[in-house]
Design a protein around this motif. Structure first.
Motif, PDB file in Angstrom:
ATOM      1  N   LEU A  22      64.853 -47.452 127.607  1.00 49.80           N
ATOM      2  CA  LEU A  22      63.568 -46.703 126.705  1.00 49.80           C
ATOM      3  C   LEU A  22      64.346 -45.905 125.665  1.00 49.80           C
ATOM      4  O   LEU A  22      65.424 -45.305 125.994  1.00 49.80           O
ATOM      5  N   CYS A  23      63.820 -45.959 124.552  1.00 51.32           N
ATOM      6  CA  CYS A  23      64.438 -45.405 123.288  1.00 51.32           C
ATOM      7  C   CYS A  23      63.377 -44.277 122.767  1.00 51.32           C
ATOM      8  O   CYS A  23      62.411 -44.579 122.858  1.00 51.32           O
ATOM      9  N   ILE A  24      64.085 -43.032 122.569  1.00 51.53           N
ATOM     10  CA  ILE A  24      63.178 -42.072 121.908  1.00 51.53           C
ATOM     11  C   ILE A  24      64.057 -41.745 120.645  1.00 51.53           C
ATOM     12  O   ILE A  24      65.187 -41.540 120.618  1.00 51.53           O
ATOM     13  N   LYS A  25      63.285 -41.491 119.506  1.00 47.17           N
ATOM     14  CA  LYS A  25      63.573 -41.051 118.193  1.00 47.17           C
ATOM     15  C   LYS A  25      63.141 -39.517 118.040  1.00 47.17           C
ATOM     16  O   LYS A  25      61.938 -39.365 118.164  1.00 47.17           O
ATOM     17  N   ASN A  26      64.223 -38.752 117.398  1.00 45.39           N
ATOM     18  CA  ASN A  26      63.772 -37.217 117.180  1.00 45.39           C
ATOM     19  C   ASN A  26      64.490 -36.914 116.073  1.00 45.39           C
ATOM     20  O   ASN A  26      65.239 -37.879 115.541  1.00 45.39           O
TER      21      ASN A  26
END
Length: 145
Positions: A22-26
């Protein structure tokens, strides 16, 4: 019946076979992994904004100001600490506090030392011949006694 069993196995196998990444961008970048932990920031937390307080006709400005009936002070930088006691309020770096004396340095590289009710801020502070002495005194240190 066999077709139903094969269909059920085909649908359930990907779920149990392996975890998907899973990838999360912030604002700090893109982070990927099998396990992701999300931390919530305290939305109700007050932002540190510059403010001013008045004490005995003087105006003191900075961050996170403290005021008592005995004194007032504000942090000049957000990472400073404040000491507030019956003798007053002081803010600065590497603060030391005892019952009889307290001190805060004006810069992070200065240290404050307390020996037998005496406080001094500077560099390389030591007790010599019963007196507290520093290699270099902090000229802008704050003390309350």
């Amino acid at each position: 019946m066999k077709l139903f069993f094969v269909l059920v196995c085909a649908l359930l196998f990907p779920i149990f076979s392996s975890s998907k990444e899973l990838c999360i961008k912030n604002d700090k970048g893109i982070f990927c992994g099998v396990e992701v932990t999300v931390e919530e920031k305290n939305i109700n937390r007050r932002e540190n904004k510059r403010e001013c307080v008045e004490f005995k006709g003087s105006k003191i400005c900075g961050y996170d100001c403290k005021k008592t009936i005995f004194g007032a002070d504000c942090k000049r930088e957000k990472d400073e600490k404040c000491i507030e006691n019956i003798n007053g309020v002081i803010c600065g770096y590497n603060c030391k506090e005892s019952i009889t004396a307290s001190g805060c340095a004006s810069k992070p590289f200065y240290e404050c030392v307390i020996r037998f009710g005496e406080v001094k801020c500077g560099t390389d502070c030591k007790s010599k011949y019963g007196n507290l002495e520093c290699e270099e005194d902090d000229p802008n240190a704050k003390y309350i006694r």
